[in-house]
Design a protein around this motif. Structure first.
Motif, short mmCIF file in Angstrom:
data_model
loop_
_atom_site.label_atom_id
_atom_site.label_comp_id
_atom_site.label_asym_id
_atom_site.label_seq_id
_atom_site.Cartn_x
_atom_site.Cartn_y
_atom_site.Cartn_z
N UNK A 3 0.58 -0.44 -0.30
CA UNK A 3 -0.06 0.32 -0.36
C UNK A 3 0.81 1.04 -0.02
N UNK A 4 0.48 1.65 -1.23
CA UNK A 4 1.51 3.35 -1.08
C UNK A 4 1.32 4.75 -0.33
N UNK A 5 1.73 5.60 0.76
CA UNK A 5 1.66 6.03 2.16
C UNK A 5 1.86 7.35 1.21
N UNK A 6 0.26 8.10 1.67
CA UNK A 6 0.54 9.23 0.36
C UNK A 6 1.26 9.89 1.41
N UNK A 7 1.98 10.92 0.27
CA UNK A 7 3.17 12.12 0.80
C UNK A 7 2.64 13.35 1.33
N UNK A 8 2.87 13.55 2.01
CA UNK A 8 2.46 14.94 2.48
C UNK A 8 2.68 16.58 0.88
N UNK A 9 2.02 17.65 0.79
CA UNK A 9 2.67 18.30 -0.05
C UNK A 9 3.92 19.33 1.08
N UNK A 10 4.67 19.80 0.66
CA UNK A 10 5.25 21.19 0.81
C UNK A 10 4.58 21.70 1.69
N UNK A 11 5.43 22.77 2.79
CA UNK A 11 4.71 23.87 3.28
C UNK A 11 4.98 24.80 2.41
N UNK A 12 5.65 25.37 1.74
CA UNK A 12 5.55 25.88 0.64
C UNK A 12 3.88 25.76 -0.17
N UNK A 33 3.24 16.35 -4.96
CA UNK A 33 4.51 16.07 -3.57
C UNK A 33 6.20 15.74 -3.74
N UNK A 34 5.84 15.24 -5.01
CA UNK A 34 7.99 15.23 -5.56
C UNK A 34 7.68 16.21 -6.44
N UNK A 35 7.19 16.53 -6.78
CA UNK A 35 7.40 18.37 -7.52
C UNK A 35 7.90 19.08 -6.65
N UNK A 36 6.92 19.52 -5.57
CA UNK A 36 6.71 20.20 -4.73
C UNK A 36 8.14 20.26 -3.30
N UNK A 37 9.49 19.27 -3.76
CA UNK A 37 9.92 18.80 -2.93
C UNK A 37 11.11 19.27 -3.31
N UNK A 38 11.24 19.63 -5.12
CA UNK A 38 11.71 20.25 -5.61
C UNK A 38 11.76 21.64 -5.76
N UNK A 39 11.04 22.13 -5.82
CA UNK A 39 10.34 23.97 -5.27
C UNK A 39 10.84 24.53 -4.35
N UNK A 40 11.33 25.69 -5.19
CA UNK A 40 12.30 26.64 -4.19
C UNK A 40 11.24 28.09 -5.07
N UNK A 41 10.88 28.68 -3.63
CA UNK A 41 9.84 30.60 -3.83
C UNK A 41 10.46 31.37 -4.15
N UNK A 42 10.90 32.14 -5.33
CA UNK A 42 11.17 33.56 -5.06
C UNK A 42 10.41 34.34 -5.31
N UNK A 43 10.61 36.23 -5.06
CA UNK A 43 9.73 37.07 -5.25
C UNK A 43 10.60 37.84 -6.11
N UNK A 44 10.43 38.65 -7.48
CA UNK A 44 11.21 39.27 -8.92
C UNK A 44 10.73 40.89 -8.67
N UNK A 45 11.45 41.48 -8.78
CA UNK A 45 10.56 43.06 -8.85
C UNK A 45 10.14 43.07 -10.94
#
Length: 295
Positions: A3-12, A33-45
């Protein structure tokens, strides 16, 4: 059977406004969830340049806030905006080496960024992610076709009226008690002009003409009162598949009808063929394992 255990989404990802719409909404929870583990949030002007026309893109990203303009320049320096990326849209897809266009922030922008190499390695193992990239590329192709038709067949005034209609779905819109509405225009006049193939002076002149005819009111450079949207768009080809600017939507674009649906045999192999960017294709042996009956 394990049985596959659901992965929790990253905090961001939990509070992200585009998680349930646009590109991310098209992915199943485990892929999210797997894609979110690679994510980095950035802000730009505003006006930040992400890459030039002659440079390879360094990342994939999902726009989470603001607008990103896709543009090219002629040898004499004239600019043409060939597209606008909205919140929820994946950028960086369909490019193998040299970008061929510049990418800049049209407004203050927030991106959910993914390292390009890590994203492509993950996509080679996840058919859902490869299909997402293919759908995004097909949507962009459909938008380019709509833009080409608009520039060739509509007058300057018709282009602006159609653009204002689409802006209502993209930008802050405040309905008024009398049935009118106030549109907050977040793009500069120069960006609107380069998108519609005209000049800022012409944009201002057409807006004043529309105001004299009672179709809208210019409150200030960033706020327009539209009394009757139906009257403003009268005679224009407004409808599904016609909008020049629209929020990122889930599901397949109109030009994706040739792709087989996920429940049809051979769909994964079809998406890993010529329509899928080469850098995202799974190894041949993996594609053969994924295709039912070896097809």
């Amino acid at each position: 059977m394990t049985k596959l255990t659901p992965l929790a989404p990253p905090r961001d990802c939990i509070g992200c406004p585009t998680r349930r719409s646009g590109a991310c909404a098209e992915l199943p929870p485990r892929t999210q969830a797997r894609l979110g583990a690679l994510a980095r949030s950035r802000n730009y002007p505003r006006n930040h340049r992400f890459w030039r026309e002659d440079s390879p893109p360094a990342f994939y990203a999902v726009v989470t806030r603001g607008f990103v303009r896709i543009q090219r320049h002629s040898p004499d320096g004239r600019r043409q905006i060939v597209g606008i990326a909205h919140p929820g849209e994946l950028i960086g897809a369909g490019i193998e080496s040299r970008a061929g266009y510049a990418l800049e922030a049209a407004t203050p922008v927030a991106l959910c960024r993914f390292d390009r190499g890590a994203f492509e390695r993950l996509a080679r193992t996840l058919p859902d992610l490869r299909k997402l990239v293919t759908r995004q590329v097909l949507r962009q192709l459909h938008e380019i076709r709509s833009m080409s038709w608009m520039l060739a067949r509509l007058s300057r005034e018709e282009r602006l009226r159609l653009c204002l209609n689409d802006m209502r779905d993209l930008m802050p819109w405040q309905p008024q008690p009398d049935g009118s509405g106030i549109l907050t225009v977040e793009w500069s006049r120069a960006d609107i002009a380069d998108l519609l193939g005209t000049t800022p002076e012409s944009i201002c002149r057409v807006l004043r003409q529309l105001e004299k005819r009672g179709l809208l009111g210019l409150l200030d450079p960033y706020h327009i009162r539209i009394d009757d949207m139906a009257a403003l768009t009268e005679g224009l080809p407004v409808g599904p598949g016609i909008a020049l600017l629209r929020p990122a939507e889930t599901g397949s674009p109109p030009c994706a009808s040739s792709l087989r649906s996920a429940d049809q045999p051979g769909s994964e192999q079809r998406l890993d063929g010529d329509q899928c960017p080469r850098s995202l294709r799974a190894p041949r042996s993996q594609r053969e394992r994924e295709a039912p009956d070896g097809r």
